[in-house]
Design a protein around this motif. Structure first.
Motif, PDB file in Angstrom:
ATOM      1  N   THR A   2       4.117   0.036 -12.510  1.00 15.80           N
ATOM      2  CA  THR A   2       2.880  -0.378 -11.995  1.00 15.80           C
ATOM      3  C   THR A   2       2.888  -0.402 -10.582  1.00 15.80           C
ATOM      4  O   THR A   2       3.671  -0.688 -10.008  1.00 15.80           O
ATOM      5  CB  THR A   2       2.550  -1.742 -12.566  1.00 15.80           C
ATOM      6  N   LEU A   3       1.468   0.356 -10.187  1.00 11.48           N
ATOM      7  CA  LEU A   3       1.621   0.618  -8.720  1.00 11.48           C
ATOM      8  C   LEU A   3       0.309   0.039  -8.203  1.00 11.48           C
ATOM      9  O   LEU A   3      -0.802  -0.275  -8.903  1.00 11.48           O
ATOM     10  CB  LEU A   3       1.297   2.033  -8.613  1.00 11.48           C
ATOM     11  N   LYS A   4       0.343  -0.630  -7.074  1.00 14.67           N
ATOM     12  CA  LYS A   4      -0.744  -1.357  -6.428  1.00 14.67           C
ATOM     13  C   LYS A   4      -1.339  -0.365  -5.235  1.00 14.67           C
ATOM     14  O   LYS A   4      -0.438  -0.088  -4.326  1.00 14.67           O
ATOM     15  CB  LYS A   4      -0.465  -2.672  -5.546  1.00 14.67           C
ATOM     16  N   VAL A   5      -2.473   0.166  -5.255  1.00 11.16           N
ATOM     17  CA  VAL A   5      -3.040   0.839  -4.225  1.00 11.16           C
ATOM     18  C   VAL A   5      -3.638  -0.123  -3.127  1.00 11.16           C
ATOM     19  O   VAL A   5      -4.463  -0.977  -3.417  1.00 11.16           O
ATOM     20  CB  VAL A   5      -3.832   1.998  -4.739  1.00 11.16           C
ATOM     21  N   GLN A   6      -3.294   0.076  -1.941  1.00 13.82           N
ATOM     22  CA  GLN A   6      -4.138  -0.780  -0.655  1.00 13.82           C
ATOM     23  C   GLN A   6      -4.153   0.098   0.526  1.00 13.82           C
ATOM     24  O   GLN A   6      -3.400   0.955   0.716  1.00 13.82           O
ATOM     25  CB  GLN A   6      -3.118  -1.917  -0.705  1.00 13.82           C
ATOM     26  N   PRO A   7      -5.361  -0.405   1.381  1.00 12.38           N
ATOM     27  CA  PRO A   7      -5.282   0.402   2.651  1.00 12.38           C
ATOM     28  C   PRO A   7      -4.282  -0.359   3.456  1.00 12.38           C
ATOM     29  O   PRO A   7      -4.013  -1.675   3.402  1.00 12.38           O
ATOM     30  CB  PRO A   7      -6.688   0.117   2.844  1.00 12.38           C
ATOM     31  N   VAL A   8      -3.817   0.448   4.605  1.00 12.30           N
ATOM     32  CA  VAL A   8      -3.055  -0.209   5.628  1.00 12.30           C
ATOM     33  C   VAL A   8      -3.892  -0.529   6.783  1.00 12.30           C
ATOM     34  O   VAL A   8      -4.568   0.589   7.323  1.00 12.30           O
ATOM     35  CB  VAL A   8      -2.008   0.920   6.024  1.00 12.30           C
TER      36      VAL A   8
END
Length: 138
Positions: A2-8
């Motif tokens: 499971t991957l979590k996509v997030q802005p840096v």
């Protein structure tokens, strides 16, 4: 996985760069000659011109990264993917996560240059070929 996509956030780009640079470099090298170098991509990120997004696994390890510029047109705000590598958009869930982040930043469309294999892959997510880019140096 499971991957979590997030802005840096811009203030964390320098701290994150060593972990995302291999993904960005690999994407850049596969695409061939571009309008910018990997080092210039980093500059755009650290000054806040472009957005860095990462995909992390359950242990918080970065599995993929993307850089995005935003282009404002009269009818749309386009999120233009300038580089993407690793496991970021690998399934409908990660694509939906990325889309929500871009939409939260005002995007109404997502665009990007793609090799034929990536264009075929991304057709699963509703992308369609719009045109072919040609150029000559003058």
């Amino acid at each position: 996985m499971t991957l979590k996509v997030q802005p840096v956030p811009v203030q964390l780009v320098n701290q994150t760069w060593a972990r995302v640079e291999p993904f960005i470099r690999a994407a850049h090298e596969k695409f061939g000659e571009a309008e910018y170098t990997v080092e210039q991509i980093k500059v755009y990120l650290v000054i806040g011109e472009w957005m860095l997004m990462v995909a992390t696994d359950e242990q918080g390890e970065i599995q993929g990264a993307a850089t995005v510029s935003f282009i404002n047109y009269p009818s749309d705000r386009v999120a233009f993917i300038t580089a993407i590598g690793g496991k970021l958009v690998t399934n409908p869930d990660t694509f939906e996560q990325m889309s929500k982040i871009l939409k939260a930043n005002g995007a109404t469309k997502i665009q990007g240059m793609a090799r034929p294999s990536i264009a075929r892959l991304w057709k699963r997510y509703g992308f369609e070929e719009r045109t072919m880019l040609v150029e000559t140096r003058i």
